[in-house]
Design a protein around this motif. Sequence first.
Motif, PDB file in Angstrom:
ATOM      1  N   THR A 223      67.714 -16.498  12.004  1.00 50.08           N
ATOM      2  CA  THR A 223      66.264 -16.378  12.045  1.00 50.08           C
ATOM      3  C   THR A 223      65.828 -14.916  12.068  1.00 50.08           C
ATOM      4  OG1 THR A 223      66.135 -16.392  14.463  1.00 50.08           O
ATOM      5  CG2 THR A 223      66.095 -18.536  13.334  1.00 50.08           C
ATOM      6  N   ASP A 224      64.545 -14.720  11.809  1.00 51.07           N
ATOM      7  CA  ASP A 224      63.968 -13.383  11.907  1.00 51.07           C
ATOM      8  C   ASP A 224      64.050 -12.858  13.346  1.00 51.07           C
ATOM      9  OD1 ASP A 224      62.061 -15.190  12.881  1.00 51.07           O
ATOM     10  OD2 ASP A 224      60.513 -14.646  11.439  1.00 51.07           O
ATOM     11  N   LEU A 225      63.878 -13.751  14.320  1.00 50.86           N
ATOM     12  CA  LEU A 225      63.965 -13.346  15.725  1.00 50.86           C
ATOM     13  C   LEU A 225      65.355 -12.844  16.075  1.00 50.86           C
ATOM     14  CD1 LEU A 225      61.972 -16.306  17.325  1.00 50.86           C
ATOM     15  CD2 LEU A 225      61.182 -13.949  17.085  1.00 50.86           C
ATOM     16  N   GLU A 226      66.374 -13.546  15.615  1.00 47.99           N
ATOM     17  CA  GLU A 226      67.742 -13.117  15.877  1.00 47.99           C
ATOM     18  C   GLU A 226      68.023 -11.767  15.233  1.00 47.99           C
ATOM     19  OE1 GLU A 226      72.074 -15.193  15.431  1.00 47.99           O
ATOM     20  OE2 GLU A 226      71.068 -14.595  13.563  1.00 47.99           O
ATOM     21  N   ALA A 227      67.563 -11.600  14.002  1.00 44.91           N
ATOM     22  CA  ALA A 227      67.838 -10.370  13.265  1.00 44.91           C
ATOM     23  C   ALA A 227      67.308  -9.142  14.005  1.00 44.91           C
ATOM     24  CB  ALA A 227      67.248 -10.449  11.868  1.00 44.91           C
ATOM     25  N   VAL A 228      66.033  -9.161  14.377  1.00 44.48           N
ATOM     26  CA  VAL A 228      65.473  -7.972  15.026  1.00 44.48           C
ATOM     27  C   VAL A 228      66.057  -7.776  16.420  1.00 44.48           C
ATOM     28  CG1 VAL A 228      63.358  -8.050  13.656  1.00 44.48           C
ATOM     29  CG2 VAL A 228      63.427  -9.198  15.879  1.00 44.48           C
ATOM     30  N   ALA A 229      66.429  -8.879  17.098  1.00 38.90           N
ATOM     31  CA  ALA A 229      67.072  -8.755  18.405  1.00 38.90           C
ATOM     32  C   ALA A 229      68.417  -8.053  18.285  1.00 38.90           C
ATOM     33  CB  ALA A 229      67.254 -10.132  19.039  1.00 38.90           C
ATOM     34  N   GLU A 230      69.051  -8.192  17.119  1.00 35.81           N
ATOM     35  CA  GLU A 230      70.334  -7.551  16.867  1.00 35.81           C
ATOM     36  C   GLU A 230      70.174  -6.293  16.016  1.00 35.81           C
ATOM     37  OE1 GLU A 230      72.994 -10.560  15.409  1.00 35.81           O
ATOM     38  OE2 GLU A 230      72.887 -11.716  17.267  1.00 35.81           O
ATOM     39  N   LYS A 231      68.973  -5.734  16.050  1.00 41.70           N
ATOM     40  CA  LYS A 231      68.667  -4.432  15.451  1.00 41.70           C
ATOM     41  C   LYS A 231      68.835  -4.405  13.932  1.00 41.70           C
ATOM     42  CE  LYS A 231      69.985  -2.020  19.709  1.00 41.70           C
ATOM     43  NZ  LYS A 231      70.796  -0.958  20.320  1.00 41.70           N
ATOM     44  N   ALA A 232      68.560  -5.549  13.304  1.00 39.68           N
ATOM     45  CA  ALA A 232      68.617  -5.627  11.846  1.00 39.68           C
ATOM     46  C   ALA A 232      67.217  -5.817  11.282  1.00 39.68           C
ATOM     47  CB  ALA A 232      69.515  -6.783  11.409  1.00 39.68           C
ATOM     48  N   ILE A 233      66.987  -5.292  10.089  1.00 40.08           N
ATOM     49  CA  ILE A 233      65.729  -5.502   9.382  1.00 40.08           C
ATOM     50  C   ILE A 233      65.717  -6.930   8.859  1.00 40.08           C
ATOM     51  CG2 ILE A 233      64.311  -4.782   7.432  1.00 40.08           C
ATOM     52  CD1 ILE A 233      65.715  -2.002   7.701  1.00 40.08           C
ATOM     53  N   SER A 234      64.643  -7.643   9.141  1.00 39.37           N
ATOM     54  CA  SER A 234      64.529  -9.039   8.733  1.00 39.37           C
ATOM     55  C   SER A 234      63.717  -9.158   7.447  1.00 39.37           C
ATOM     56  CB  SER A 234      63.855  -9.856   9.841  1.00 39.37           C
ATOM     57  OG  SER A 234      63.514 -11.147   9.378  1.00 39.37           O
ATOM     58  N   ILE A 235      64.267  -9.882   6.477  1.00 38.51           N
ATOM     59  CA  ILE A 235      63.585 -10.162   5.219  1.00 38.51           C
ATOM     60  C   ILE A 235      63.508 -11.676   5.076  1.00 38.51           C
ATOM     61  CG2 ILE A 235      63.616  -9.899   2.705  1.00 38.51           C
ATOM     62  CD1 ILE A 235      65.304  -7.398   3.101  1.00 38.51           C
ATOM     63  N   THR A 236      62.288 -12.219   5.153  1.00 33.18           N
ATOM     64  CA  THR A 236      62.110 -13.671   5.120  1.00 33.18           C
ATOM     65  C   THR A 236      61.273 -14.069   3.916  1.00 33.18           C
ATOM     66  OG1 THR A 236      62.062 -13.641   7.547  1.00 33.18           O
ATOM     67  CG2 THR A 236      61.416 -15.687   6.456  1.00 33.18           C
ATOM     68  N   PRO A 237      61.836 -14.863   3.005  1.00 33.76           N
ATOM     69  CA  PRO A 237      61.011 -15.412   1.920  1.00 33.76           C
ATOM     70  C   PRO A 237      60.151 -16.542   2.462  1.00 33.76           C
ATOM     71  CG  PRO A 237      63.278 -16.180   1.728  1.00 33.76           C
ATOM     72  CD  PRO A 237      63.244 -15.250   2.901  1.00 33.76           C
ATOM     73  N   ILE A 238      58.838 -16.462   2.238  1.00 32.28           N
ATOM     74  CA  ILE A 238      57.879 -17.447   2.741  1.00 32.28           C
ATOM     75  C   ILE A 238      57.291 -18.219   1.560  1.00 32.28           C
ATOM     76  CG2 ILE A 238      55.795 -17.830   4.090  1.00 32.28           C
ATOM     77  CD1 ILE A 238      57.971 -16.626   5.775  1.00 32.28           C
ATOM     78  N   LYS A 239      57.328 -19.533   1.644  1.00 28.62           N
ATOM     79  CA  LYS A 239      56.831 -20.385   0.570  1.00 28.62           C
ATOM     80  C   LYS A 239      55.447 -20.894   0.922  1.00 28.62           C
ATOM     81  CE  LYS A 239      58.563 -24.114  -2.416  1.00 28.62           C
ATOM     82  NZ  LYS A 239      58.700 -23.228  -3.593  1.00 28.62           N
ATOM     83  N   MET A 240      54.530 -20.873  -0.020  1.00 27.33           N
ATOM     84  CA  MET A 240      53.165 -21.324   0.234  1.00 27.33           C
ATOM     85  C   MET A 240      53.043 -22.845   0.301  1.00 27.33           C
ATOM     86  SD  MET A 240      51.335 -18.694   0.746  1.00 27.33           S
ATOM     87  CE  MET A 240      49.712 -19.451   0.672  1.00 27.33           C
ATOM     88  N   ASP A 241      54.021 -23.559  -0.193  1.00 28.42           N
ATOM     89  CA  ASP A 241      54.021 -25.015  -0.109  1.00 28.42           C
ATOM     90  C   ASP A 241      54.394 -25.421   1.315  1.00 28.42           C
ATOM     91  OD1 ASP A 241      54.315 -27.732  -0.308  1.00 28.42           O
ATOM     92  OD2 ASP A 241      55.847 -27.679  -1.874  1.00 28.42           O
TER      93      ASP A 241
END
Length: 257
Positions: A223-241
Amino acid sequence: MSQSHRILVTNDDGIQAPGLALLEAIARSISEDVWVVAPDSERSGFSHSVSLTQPVRMQQLGDKRYQVSGTPTDCVLLAACELMPEHKPTLVLSGINGGANLSEDVSYSGTAAAAMEGTLMGIRALALSQLRNSEGVPDFAVAERFAPDLVRELIALEHWPKDSFININFPAVAPSEISGTRITRMGQRPPGAFSVLARQDARKYPYYWISITYPPGGEETATDLEAVAEKAISITPIKMDFTDHHWRAELEKSLSG
Protein backbone atom coordinates in the motif's frame (compact mmCIF):
# COMPACT_ATOMS: atom_id res chain seq x y z
CA MET A 1 13.40 21.29 -24.21
CA SER A 2 10.29 19.47 -25.37
CA GLN A 3 7.59 21.39 -27.21
CA SER A 4 5.25 18.40 -27.32
CA HIS A 5 3.43 19.15 -24.08
CA ARG A 6 1.07 21.95 -23.11
CA ILE A 7 1.14 21.68 -19.32
CA LEU A 8 -1.46 22.92 -16.86
CA VAL A 9 -0.15 23.35 -13.32
CA THR A 10 -2.64 23.68 -10.48
CA ASN A 11 -3.12 22.78 -6.81
CA ASP A 12 -5.42 23.12 -3.80
CA ASP A 13 -3.01 25.03 -1.53
CA GLY A 14 -3.39 28.28 -3.44
CA ILE A 15 -1.54 30.33 -6.02
CA GLN A 16 1.16 31.43 -3.54
CA ALA A 17 1.99 27.94 -2.23
CA PRO A 18 5.67 26.91 -2.33
CA GLY A 19 4.77 23.48 -3.67
CA LEU A 20 3.10 25.08 -6.67
CA ALA A 21 6.24 27.10 -7.42
CA LEU A 22 8.32 23.93 -7.33
CA LEU A 23 5.93 22.08 -9.62
CA GLU A 24 5.86 25.01 -12.03
CA ALA A 25 9.66 24.92 -12.21
CA ILE A 26 9.52 21.21 -12.99
CA ALA A 27 6.93 21.83 -15.71
CA ARG A 28 9.07 24.56 -17.27
CA SER A 29 12.02 22.16 -17.42
CA ILE A 30 9.84 19.89 -19.59
CA SER A 31 8.06 22.40 -21.84
CA GLU A 32 7.94 26.11 -22.63
CA ASP A 33 4.15 25.97 -22.92
CA VAL A 34 3.20 26.04 -19.24
CA TRP A 35 -0.01 27.50 -17.80
CA VAL A 36 -0.60 28.06 -14.09
CA VAL A 37 -4.26 28.23 -13.02
CA ALA A 38 -4.73 27.82 -9.27
CA PRO A 39 -7.13 28.84 -6.49
CA ASP A 40 -6.69 32.32 -5.04
CA SER A 41 -6.48 30.79 -1.54
CA GLU A 42 -6.27 27.37 0.04
CA ARG A 43 -8.96 24.90 -0.99
CA SER A 44 -7.75 21.80 0.84
CA GLY A 45 -10.44 19.18 1.43
CA PHE A 46 -12.71 20.51 -1.33
CA SER A 47 -12.47 17.16 -3.11
CA HIS A 48 -13.94 17.01 -6.63
CA SER A 49 -16.41 19.82 -6.00
CA VAL A 50 -17.41 22.26 -8.72
CA SER A 51 -18.97 25.69 -8.18
CA LEU A 52 -22.49 25.34 -9.56
CA THR A 53 -24.41 27.71 -7.27
CA GLN A 54 -22.18 30.79 -7.37
CA PRO A 55 -20.07 32.60 -9.97
CA VAL A 56 -16.36 31.93 -10.28
CA ARG A 57 -13.96 34.80 -10.92
CA MET A 58 -10.60 34.51 -12.65
CA GLN A 59 -7.83 37.11 -12.47
CA GLN A 60 -4.76 37.15 -14.69
CA LEU A 61 -1.54 37.65 -12.71
CA GLY A 62 0.95 37.33 -15.53
CA ASP A 63 1.67 35.56 -18.78
CA LYS A 64 -0.29 32.27 -18.71
CA ARG A 65 -0.77 32.68 -14.95
CA TYR A 66 -4.21 33.00 -13.33
CA GLN A 67 -5.86 32.79 -9.94
CA VAL A 68 -9.42 31.51 -9.54
CA SER A 69 -11.97 32.16 -6.81
CA GLY A 70 -13.12 28.54 -6.92
CA THR A 71 -12.06 24.97 -6.42
CA PRO A 72 -9.24 22.99 -8.06
CA THR A 73 -11.85 21.39 -10.31
CA ASP A 74 -13.02 24.87 -11.34
CA CYS A 75 -9.41 25.73 -12.19
CA VAL A 76 -9.05 22.82 -14.58
CA LEU A 77 -12.43 23.54 -16.17
CA LEU A 78 -11.64 27.22 -16.71
CA ALA A 79 -8.18 26.46 -18.03
CA ALA A 80 -9.36 23.87 -20.54
CA CYS A 81 -12.67 25.43 -21.58
CA GLU A 82 -12.01 29.17 -21.32
CA LEU A 83 -8.27 29.76 -21.63
CA MET A 84 -7.35 26.91 -23.97
CA PRO A 85 -10.54 25.87 -25.77
CA GLU A 86 -8.87 25.19 -29.12
CA HIS A 87 -5.72 23.50 -27.87
CA LYS A 88 -6.34 21.91 -24.49
CA PRO A 89 -3.51 20.88 -22.15
CA THR A 90 -1.84 17.56 -22.85
CA LEU A 91 -0.77 17.17 -19.22
CA VAL A 92 -2.17 18.24 -15.84
CA LEU A 93 0.24 18.47 -12.91
CA SER A 94 -1.46 19.06 -9.54
CA GLY A 95 0.45 19.95 -6.38
CA ILE A 96 2.92 19.71 -4.97
CA ASN A 97 0.61 19.43 -1.98
CA GLY A 98 1.97 20.42 1.42
CA GLY A 99 0.78 17.26 3.17
CA ALA A 100 -0.10 13.64 2.46
CA ASN A 101 -2.68 12.40 0.00
CA LEU A 102 -2.60 8.75 0.94
CA SER A 103 -5.30 6.13 1.36
CA GLU A 104 -8.74 7.69 1.89
CA ASP A 105 -7.21 11.17 1.58
CA VAL A 106 -7.74 10.81 -2.16
CA SER A 107 -11.51 11.03 -1.70
CA TYR A 108 -11.20 14.40 0.09
CA SER A 109 -8.24 15.85 -1.76
CA GLY A 110 -8.47 18.89 -3.99
CA THR A 111 -5.03 17.97 -5.31
CA ALA A 112 -6.30 14.59 -6.49
CA ALA A 113 -9.53 16.20 -7.74
CA ALA A 114 -7.68 18.39 -10.24
CA ALA A 115 -6.02 15.27 -11.62
CA MET A 116 -9.43 13.57 -11.71
CA GLU A 117 -10.92 16.39 -13.76
CA GLY A 118 -8.04 16.29 -16.19
CA THR A 119 -8.52 12.54 -16.52
CA LEU A 120 -12.23 12.98 -17.26
CA MET A 121 -11.22 15.33 -20.08
CA GLY A 122 -8.91 12.72 -21.54
CA ILE A 123 -5.75 14.46 -20.34
CA ARG A 124 -2.88 12.65 -18.65
CA ALA A 125 -2.67 13.81 -15.04
CA LEU A 126 -0.46 13.45 -11.99
CA ALA A 127 -1.17 14.47 -8.40
CA LEU A 128 1.91 15.04 -6.26
CA SER A 129 2.11 15.45 -2.48
CA GLN A 130 4.86 15.97 0.09
CA LEU A 131 4.23 14.51 3.55
CA ARG A 132 4.69 16.75 6.59
CA ASN A 133 7.35 16.11 9.20
CA SER A 134 6.73 15.52 12.91
CA GLU A 135 6.38 19.28 13.43
CA GLY A 136 3.62 19.43 10.84
CA VAL A 137 5.75 21.23 8.26
CA PRO A 138 6.23 20.02 4.67
CA ASP A 139 9.91 19.95 3.66
CA PHE A 140 9.95 19.80 -0.13
CA ALA A 141 13.59 18.64 -0.36
CA VAL A 142 12.58 15.07 -1.29
CA ALA A 143 10.12 16.24 -3.92
CA GLU A 144 12.65 18.71 -5.29
CA ARG A 145 15.25 15.95 -5.60
CA PHE A 146 13.12 13.16 -7.07
CA ALA A 147 10.03 14.68 -8.71
CA PRO A 148 11.64 16.08 -11.89
CA ASP A 149 13.01 12.75 -13.15
CA LEU A 150 9.96 10.87 -11.92
CA VAL A 151 7.52 13.16 -13.76
CA ARG A 152 9.55 12.89 -16.97
CA GLU A 153 9.66 9.10 -16.73
CA LEU A 154 5.93 8.79 -16.11
CA ILE A 155 4.76 11.14 -18.86
CA ALA A 156 6.98 9.30 -21.32
CA LEU A 157 5.05 6.07 -20.79
CA GLU A 158 3.60 4.78 -24.04
CA HIS A 159 0.52 3.23 -22.43
CA TRP A 160 -1.67 5.30 -20.15
CA PRO A 161 -5.28 4.16 -19.52
CA LYS A 162 -7.69 6.91 -20.48
CA ASP A 163 -9.64 6.67 -17.20
CA SER A 164 -6.70 6.65 -14.77
CA PHE A 165 -4.31 9.13 -13.17
CA ILE A 166 -1.23 8.75 -10.98
CA ASN A 167 -1.02 9.77 -7.33
CA ILE A 168 2.50 10.33 -5.96
CA ASN A 169 3.50 10.81 -2.31
CA PHE A 170 6.98 11.77 -1.11
CA PRO A 171 7.96 10.67 2.44
CA ALA A 172 8.91 13.18 5.13
CA VAL A 173 12.57 12.23 5.36
CA ALA A 174 15.86 13.57 4.08
CA PRO A 175 16.54 12.85 0.40
CA SER A 176 19.46 10.61 1.40
CA GLU A 177 17.09 8.40 3.39
CA ILE A 178 14.77 7.54 0.49
CA SER A 179 14.70 3.75 0.14
CA GLY A 180 13.37 3.67 -3.40
CA THR A 181 10.20 4.02 -5.44
CA ARG A 182 7.25 1.64 -5.20
CA ILE A 183 4.18 1.07 -7.32
CA THR A 184 1.44 0.80 -4.71
CA ARG A 185 -2.28 0.41 -4.11
CA MET A 186 -4.41 2.64 -1.92
CA GLY A 187 -4.21 1.68 1.73
CA GLN A 188 -6.91 2.03 4.33
CA ARG A 189 -6.32 3.62 7.70
CA PRO A 190 -8.28 2.54 10.79
CA PRO A 191 -11.48 4.56 11.26
CA GLY A 192 -11.48 7.60 13.50
CA ALA A 193 -9.37 10.18 11.65
CA PHE A 194 -11.86 13.02 12.05
CA SER A 195 -13.19 14.67 15.18
CA VAL A 196 -15.48 17.65 15.77
CA LEU A 197 -14.29 20.41 18.11
CA ALA A 198 -17.14 22.55 19.45
CA ARG A 199 -16.50 26.22 20.28
CA GLN A 200 -18.46 29.38 21.06
CA ASP A 201 -17.90 32.81 19.57
CA ALA A 202 -18.05 36.09 21.51
CA ARG A 203 -21.84 36.20 21.19
CA LYS A 204 -22.20 32.65 22.54
CA TYR A 205 -23.13 31.18 19.17
CA PRO A 206 -21.68 27.72 18.57
CA TYR A 207 -19.25 26.94 15.81
CA TYR A 208 -17.15 23.89 15.02
CA TRP A 209 -13.73 22.91 13.77
CA ILE A 210 -13.34 19.64 11.91
CA SER A 211 -10.02 18.23 13.09
CA ILE A 212 -8.02 15.43 11.52
CA THR A 213 -5.49 13.25 13.30
CA TYR A 214 -4.49 10.07 11.56
CA PRO A 215 -4.60 6.98 13.76
CA PRO A 216 -1.63 4.63 13.38
CA GLY A 217 -2.01 1.38 11.49
CA GLY A 218 -3.38 0.24 8.18
CA GLU A 219 0.02 -0.32 6.63
CA GLU A 220 -0.82 -3.51 4.76
CA THR A 221 1.52 -4.96 2.18
CA ALA A 222 2.02 -3.05 -1.08
CA THR A 223 0.00 0.00 0.00
CA ASP A 224 0.88 3.67 -0.22
CA LEU A 225 0.86 3.79 3.59
CA GLU A 226 3.42 1.01 3.85
CA ALA A 227 5.64 2.60 1.22
CA VAL A 228 5.99 5.99 2.90
CA ALA A 229 6.35 4.34 6.33
CA GLU A 230 9.36 2.53 4.87
CA LYS A 231 10.75 5.75 3.39
CA ALA A 232 9.83 4.94 -0.21
CA ILE A 233 8.14 7.20 -2.75
CA SER A 234 4.64 5.89 -3.41
CA ILE A 235 3.22 5.82 -6.94
CA THR A 236 -0.43 4.75 -7.06
CA PRO A 237 -2.44 4.42 -10.27
CA ILE A 238 -6.00 5.59 -9.53
CA LYS A 239 -8.92 4.50 -11.71
CA MET A 240 -11.95 6.74 -12.14
CA ASP A 241 -14.27 3.74 -12.43
CA PHE A 242 -15.53 3.33 -8.85
CA THR A 243 -17.48 0.19 -9.68
CA ASP A 244 -16.90 -2.81 -7.41
CA HIS A 245 -16.76 -5.28 -10.27
CA HIS A 246 -16.38 -8.34 -8.05
CA TRP A 247 -19.43 -7.43 -5.97
CA ARG A 248 -21.34 -6.51 -9.12
CA ALA A 249 -20.90 -10.07 -10.36
CA GLU A 250 -22.05 -11.42 -6.99
CA LEU A 251 -25.10 -9.15 -7.01
CA GLU A 252 -26.06 -10.33 -10.46
CA LYS A 253 -26.05 -13.91 -9.20
CA SER A 254 -27.86 -13.11 -5.95
CA LEU A 255 -30.56 -10.93 -7.49
CA SER A 256 -31.07 -12.74 -10.76
CA GLY A 257 -34.74 -13.47 -11.25
